[in-house]
Design an enzyme around this catalytic site. Structure first.
Site, PDB file in Angstrom:
ATOM      1  CG  PHE A  70     -36.010  66.376  41.923  1.00 35.50           C
ATOM      2  CD1 PHE A  70     -35.722  66.966  43.143  1.00 35.50           C
ATOM      3  CD2 PHE A  70     -35.707  67.076  40.772  1.00 35.50           C
ATOM      4  CE1 PHE A  70     -35.135  68.226  43.218  1.00 35.50           C
ATOM      5  CE2 PHE A  70     -35.127  68.342  40.827  1.00 35.50           C
ATOM      6  CZ  PHE A  70     -34.828  68.911  42.043  1.00 35.50           C
ATOM      7  CE  LYS A  71     -41.154  60.622  47.490  1.00 33.19           C
ATOM      8  NZ  LYS A  71     -40.755  61.942  48.047  1.00 33.19           N
ATOM      9  CG  ASP A  74     -40.000  60.810  32.171  1.00 32.75           C
ATOM     10  OD1 ASP A  74     -40.364  60.089  31.209  1.00 32.75           O
ATOM     11  OD2 ASP A  74     -40.201  62.029  32.218  1.00 32.75           O
ATOM     12  N   PRO A  76     -36.286  55.701  30.879  1.00 23.89           N
ATOM     13  CG  PRO A  76     -35.622  53.469  30.634  1.00 23.89           C
ATOM     14  CD  PRO A  76     -36.758  54.406  30.337  1.00 23.89           C
ATOM     15  N   GLY A 170     -42.057  59.782  57.568  1.00 21.10           N
ATOM     16  CA  GLY A 170     -43.355  59.541  58.194  1.00 21.10           C
ATOM     17  C   GLY A 170     -43.300  59.766  59.693  1.00 21.10           C
ATOM     18  CB  VAL A 171     -40.367  60.210  61.874  1.00 22.95           C
ATOM     19  CG1 VAL A 171     -40.076  60.293  63.355  1.00 22.95           C
ATOM     20  CG2 VAL A 171     -39.867  58.894  61.284  1.00 22.95           C
ATOM     21  CB  ALA A 173     -45.494  65.878  60.466  1.00 25.45           C
ATOM     22  CD  GLN A 174     -45.893  61.703  56.169  1.00 24.19           C
ATOM     23  OE1 GLN A 174     -46.387  60.770  55.558  1.00 24.19           O
ATOM     24  NE2 GLN A 174     -44.760  62.275  55.804  1.00 24.19           N
ATOM     25  NE  ARG A 193     -45.368  67.724  57.388  1.00 24.43           N
ATOM     26  CZ  ARG A 193     -46.437  67.024  57.044  1.00 24.43           C
ATOM     27  NH1 ARG A 193     -47.625  67.604  57.040  1.00 24.43           N
ATOM     28  NH2 ARG A 193     -46.333  65.749  56.685  1.00 24.43           N
TER      29      ARG A 193
HETATM   30  P1  BMP Z   1     -42.545  65.380  57.140  1.00 21.55           P
HETATM   31  O1  BMP Z   1     -41.591  64.876  58.225  1.00 21.55           O
HETATM   32  O2  BMP Z   1     -42.739  66.861  57.185  1.00 21.55           O
HETATM   33  O3  BMP Z   1     -43.810  64.612  57.064  1.00 21.55           O
HETATM   34  O4  BMP Z   1     -41.790  65.166  55.747  1.00 21.55           O
HETATM   35  C1  BMP Z   1     -41.594  63.912  55.209  1.00 21.55           C
HETATM   36  C2  BMP Z   1     -40.702  63.985  54.007  1.00 21.55           C
HETATM   37  O5  BMP Z   1     -40.494  62.666  53.504  1.00 21.55           O
HETATM   38  C3  BMP Z   1     -41.257  64.807  52.853  1.00 21.55           C
HETATM   39  O6  BMP Z   1     -40.160  65.412  52.200  1.00 21.55           O
HETATM   40  C4  BMP Z   1     -41.886  63.774  51.933  1.00 21.55           C
HETATM   41  O7  BMP Z   1     -41.821  64.147  50.576  1.00 21.55           O
HETATM   42  C5  BMP Z   1     -40.974  62.552  52.169  1.00 21.55           C
HETATM   43  N1  BMP Z   1     -41.649  61.248  51.980  1.00 21.55           N
HETATM   44  C6  BMP Z   1     -42.771  60.901  52.707  1.00 21.55           C
HETATM   45  O8  BMP Z   1     -43.246  61.667  53.556  1.00 21.55           O
HETATM   46  N2  BMP Z   1     -43.338  59.681  52.485  1.00 21.55           N
HETATM   47  C7  BMP Z   1     -42.858  58.792  51.583  1.00 21.55           C
HETATM   48  O9  BMP Z   1     -43.412  57.716  51.448  1.00 21.55           O
HETATM   49  C8  BMP Z   1     -41.709  59.138  50.849  1.00 21.55           C
HETATM   50  C9  BMP Z   1     -41.117  60.372  51.061  1.00 21.55           C
HETATM   51  O10 BMP Z   1     -40.034  60.714  50.405  1.00 21.55           O
END
Ligand code: BMP
Length: 216
Positions: A70-71, A74, A76, A170-171, A173-174, A193
């Site tokens: 939920f990152k 807010d 404490p 970030g693996v 899809a990013q 993804r």
């Molecule tokens: P995906 O492999 O589909 O890109 O998903 C990445 C996941 O990691 C998502 O749940 C996203 O909220 C989380 N995430 C991210 O991508 N970058 C960050 O810096 C921190 C994350 O929690």
């Protein structure tokens, strides 16, 4: 509410599945299917807002731990309250570190934490404070979140957090290649993804975990 039966994260497959799927049955079916190839499920707001918090209880039937993403960011008092509620359902909670030590400490008193120390996308302001955040995490958390898209950041954070776990999104899809984060000091790679949008999530999870397990 019954007390949650805590599951520890164990490093074996070195893969965490990001369950960013709104359809509950589809999400749980994929989780069951790939469970043997992952070490934890990271469940975030898309799933929980679509299905209600009670839906998290359905992960109890799986063997691997759940990290609620939920990152939290807010004051404490409120952050701790959110963590307290989540601790009835999940094993770990992800909180933001930029809110400072008091927020992280308050959360750590009620649940085991991963702290966001840096992020994968461009244009945010967290990187400037990653080292300070990592120092806070060092005192209160089980681990940190650091970006597979920025290996230098992972290496810098590793120097500060010692043997805390680094979990790294970030693996696929990013754009980060499978294995990059672990080669640069992470313990687990997070994939969403790249698995759930693939034609065969089970095969894909197996393929990714095989690569990650083969790394030194
Ligand atoms: P995906 O492999 O589909 O890109 O998903 C990445 C996941 O990691 C998502 O749940 C996203 O909220 C989380 N995430 C991210 O991508 N970058 C960050 O810096 C921190 C994350 O929690």
């Amino acid at each position: 509410m019954k007390k949650h039966n805590k599951k520890e994260i164990v490093k074996k497959n070195r893969l965490i599945f990001a369950v960013d799927i709104e359809d509950k049955n589809k999400a749980l079916d994929i989780c069951k299917d790939i469970e043997e190839f992952v070490d934890a499920f990271k469940v975030g707001l898309p799933f929980v807002l679509s299905n209600g918090i009670e839906s998290l209880a359905e992960f109890e039937n799986l063997k691997k731990p759940v990290i609620a993403d939920f990152k939290i960011a807010d004051i404490p008092y409120i952050s701790r309250k959110i963590c307290e509620i989540l601790s009835e359902y999940v094993d770990y909670v992800i909180v933001h570190g930029f809110l400072g030590e008091e927020t992280v400490k308050a959360c750590s008193e009620v649940v085991d934490l991963f702290v966001v120390a840096d992020m994968t996308h461009r244009g945010h302001f967290i990187s400037k404070h990653s080292e300070e955040i990592a120092r806070i995490a060092n005192r209160y958390a089980k681990g940190v979140v650091a970006p597979a898209t920025n290996p230098t950041s992972i290496r810098n954070i590793r120097k500060i957090v010692g043997d805390l776990y680094i979990i790294s999104p970030g693996v696929v899809a990013q754009g980060a290649e499978v294995g990059t984060a672990i080669r640069n000091g992470a313990d687990f790679e997070i994939v969403g993804r790249g698995i759930y949008l693939s034609r065969n999530p089970k095969k894909e999870a197996e393929k990714i975990s095989d690569i990650l397990k083969s790394l030194p």
